[in-house]
Structures are given as structure tokens and as C-alpha cells.
Design a protein around this motif. Structure first.
Motif, PDB file in Angstrom:
ATOM      1  N   LEU A 132    -119.758 -23.930  46.392  1.00 39.55           N
ATOM      2  CA  LEU A 132    -120.455 -24.043  47.676  1.00 39.55           C
ATOM      3  C   LEU A 132    -121.566 -23.019  47.775  1.00 39.55           C
ATOM      4  O   LEU A 132    -121.347 -21.842  47.485  1.00 39.55           O
ATOM      5  CB  LEU A 132    -119.479 -23.768  48.824  1.00 39.55           C
ATOM      6  CG  LEU A 132    -118.708 -24.933  49.431  1.00 39.55           C
ATOM      7  CD1 LEU A 132    -117.852 -24.402  50.571  1.00 39.55           C
ATOM      8  CD2 LEU A 132    -119.633 -26.023  49.915  1.00 39.55           C
ATOM      9  N   ARG A 133    -122.756 -23.454  48.187  1.00 35.46           N
ATOM     10  CA  ARG A 133    -123.835 -22.511  48.469  1.00 35.46           C
ATOM     11  C   ARG A 133    -124.166 -22.631  49.954  1.00 35.46           C
ATOM     12  O   ARG A 133    -124.240 -23.743  50.488  1.00 35.46           O
ATOM     13  CB  ARG A 133    -125.068 -22.831  47.612  1.00 35.46           C
ATOM     14  CG  ARG A 133    -124.842 -22.439  46.155  1.00 35.46           C
ATOM     15  CD  ARG A 133    -126.109 -22.536  45.338  1.00 35.46           C
ATOM     16  NE  ARG A 133    -126.579 -23.909  45.218  1.00 35.46           N
ATOM     17  CZ  ARG A 133    -127.789 -24.332  45.581  1.00 35.46           C
ATOM     18  NH1 ARG A 133    -128.667 -23.492  46.076  1.00 35.46           N
ATOM     19  NH2 ARG A 133    -128.131 -25.599  45.442  1.00 35.46           N
ATOM     20  N   ARG A 134    -124.355 -21.495  50.602  1.00 36.96           N
ATOM     21  CA  ARG A 134    -124.527 -21.493  52.050  1.00 36.96           C
ATOM     22  C   ARG A 134    -125.964 -21.213  52.484  1.00 36.96           C
ATOM     23  O   ARG A 134    -126.211 -20.909  53.642  1.00 36.96           O
ATOM     24  CB  ARG A 134    -123.564 -20.482  52.679  1.00 36.96           C
ATOM     25  CG  ARG A 134    -122.101 -20.920  52.551  1.00 36.96           C
ATOM     26  CD  ARG A 134    -121.144 -19.772  52.842  1.00 36.96           C
ATOM     27  NE  ARG A 134    -121.388 -19.086  54.098  1.00 36.96           N
ATOM     28  CZ  ARG A 134    -121.036 -19.520  55.297  1.00 36.96           C
ATOM     29  NH1 ARG A 134    -120.400 -20.656  55.408  1.00 36.96           N
ATOM     30  NH2 ARG A 134    -121.296 -18.819  56.388  1.00 36.96           N
ATOM     31  N   GLY A 135    -126.895 -21.325  51.532  1.00 38.09           N
ATOM     32  CA  GLY A 135    -128.319 -21.287  51.854  1.00 38.09           C
ATOM     33  C   GLY A 135    -128.739 -20.120  52.723  1.00 38.09           C
ATOM     34  O   GLY A 135    -128.290 -18.992  52.554  1.00 38.09           O
ATOM     35  N   TRP A 136    -129.628 -20.409  53.705  1.00 43.85           N
ATOM     36  CA  TRP A 136    -130.191 -19.356  54.559  1.00 43.85           C
ATOM     37  C   TRP A 136    -129.122 -18.653  55.376  1.00 43.85           C
ATOM     38  O   TRP A 136    -129.301 -17.496  55.770  1.00 43.85           O
ATOM     39  CB  TRP A 136    -131.282 -19.925  55.474  1.00 43.85           C
ATOM     40  CG  TRP A 136    -130.810 -20.987  56.431  1.00 43.85           C
ATOM     41  CD1 TRP A 136    -130.913 -22.331  56.274  1.00 43.85           C
ATOM     42  CD2 TRP A 136    -130.164 -20.778  57.683  1.00 43.85           C
ATOM     43  NE1 TRP A 136    -130.368 -22.984  57.343  1.00 43.85           N
ATOM     44  CE2 TRP A 136    -129.899 -22.059  58.233  1.00 43.85           C
ATOM     45  CE3 TRP A 136    -129.765 -19.665  58.416  1.00 43.85           C
ATOM     46  CZ2 TRP A 136    -129.260 -22.237  59.456  1.00 43.85           C
ATOM     47  CZ3 TRP A 136    -129.129 -19.841  59.645  1.00 43.85           C
ATOM     48  CH2 TRP A 136    -128.892 -21.117  60.147  1.00 43.85           C
ATOM     49  N   LEU A 137    -127.995 -19.351  55.606  1.00 43.45           N
ATOM     50  CA  LEU A 137    -126.933 -18.745  56.421  1.00 43.45           C
ATOM     51  C   LEU A 137    -126.341 -17.535  55.697  1.00 43.45           C
ATOM     52  O   LEU A 137    -126.110 -16.479  56.304  1.00 43.45           O
ATOM     53  CB  LEU A 137    -125.863 -19.798  56.688  1.00 43.45           C
ATOM     54  CG  LEU A 137    -124.894 -19.561  57.824  1.00 43.45           C
ATOM     55  CD1 LEU A 137    -125.612 -19.179  59.122  1.00 43.45           C
ATOM     56  CD2 LEU A 137    -124.064 -20.816  58.043  1.00 43.45           C
TER      57      LEU A 137
END
Ligand SMILES: C[S@@+](CC[C@H](N)C(=O)[O-])C[C@H]1O[C@@H](n2cnc3c(N)ncnc32)[C@H](O)[C@@H]1O
Length: 148
Positions: A132-137
Motif C-alpha cells: 500500500l502506498r498512501r501518496g500525499w497523505l
């Protein structure tokens, strides 16, 4: 599309709903399914969590770019969970506590009282945590430090 039911929520106004980094959604409420759809809940008790697909019925218009409460930088609407979207559809994962006939008692709601429910599906995640990648968060969390 027609609502299959309505959310019974303790939240009467949007300001009452926790927002921003570290916000926890632990409120309990009911998914009140219309009687004509009750048979569709058969065997749902075996699932611990559900996807609830619903309509942002008190949201008007949309912004393709916006700054969410969890960051101080703008992001594209499809990279956020903003209520102001071209198709005002919400998606919430809730924990199923119990079923009382056509009503499901759930925990984890972030919807206003009376929100129309479009669909309910069992929550099944097959994505390993490590992928899982949570990007800008994740970047916003890293900038502001760990949350309790
Ligand atoms: C950030 S959105 C996320 C909703 C959902 N978890 C999602 O990802 O689609 C949650 C916010 O939507 C707003 N909201 C909740 N119920 C609504 C409704 N029926 N109509 C319009 N806005 C609503 C509230 O301001 C709430 O804090």
C-alpha cells in the motif's frame, strides 16, 4: 439509482464530524435498509466490515483541485475524499456490530444523519500492507509528525 436505505447518524451537521490528520471515526449508527430490500441482507452477519456506498446529498458542485483538512496543499479531487466531486458518491468502511432486521448497527460512520445509502458490500481486502502506498497523505503525516 434509488436509495436502498438511509444512515442514522449522531452527526446532524458536518462540523460535528472529525476531520483532518489523525481524525478517528468511531461513531456508531444504523444503516436503515428499506423493508423491500431486507432479503438482500441475508448472510451479511458473517462479515466483520462492510463497504457503504452513499450519496453526498448535501454537497453542491465540485472542485477538481482542493486543499483537504489533512493537508495545506491542493490535490486533485480524485486523489482525495472530498464531498465536492463530479459524481457525489461517498465510500465508507464500517465495522458491523449487529443486525436488527433491516437495520445494521455499525461503527465508523462519517456520514450525516439521513444520508442516502446506494449500496452495501462485504469488505474484503486483498492488498498486503507492504504494497500500500498512501501518496500525499503519508507526506503530510511525515511533515506534521506522528499522530496518537
Ligand atoms: C471527507 S468525506 C469522506 C466520506 C467517505 N469516507 C469517502 O471517502 O467518500 C466526509 C465528510 O463528508 C461530509 N458529509 C458527510 N455526509 C454528507 C452528506 N450526506 N452530504 C454532504 N456531505 C456530507 C462531512 O463533512 C464529512 O466530514
Amino acid at each position: 439509482m434509488q436509495p436502498i436505505g438511509y444512515v442514522r447518524s449522531p452527526y446532524k451537521v458536518a462540523q460535528d464530524i472529525p476531520k483532518g490528520l489523525g481524525a478517528k471515526h468511531e461513531a456508531e449508527g444504523l444503516l436503515d435498509v428499506r423493508p423491500e430490500f431486507e432479503a438482500g441482507l441475508t448472510d451479511i452477519e458473517g462479515f466483520s466490515h462492510l463497504f457503504v456506498i452513499w450519496a453526498f446529498d448535501r454537497s453542491e458542485g465540485f472542485n477538481l483541485l482542493g486543499t483537504p483538512p489533512s493537508d495545506d496543499r491542493p490535490h486533485g479531487v480524485f486523489a482525495t475524499r472530498s464531498p465536492r466531486r463530479p459524481n457525489p458518491i461517498g465510500l465508507t468502511v464500517v465495522e458491523l456490530m449487529s443486525r436488527e432486521g433491516a437495520a445494521l448497527r455499525v461503527r465508523g460512520i462519517d456520514m450525516l444523519d439521513g444520508t442516502p445509502i446506494l449500496d452495501i458490500k462485504p469488505y474484503l481486502s486483498s492488498v498486503p500492507a507492504g504494497r500500500l502506498r498512501r501518496g500525499w497523505l503519508a507526506e503530510a503525516e511525515a511533515r506534521t509528525g506522528p499522530k496518537p
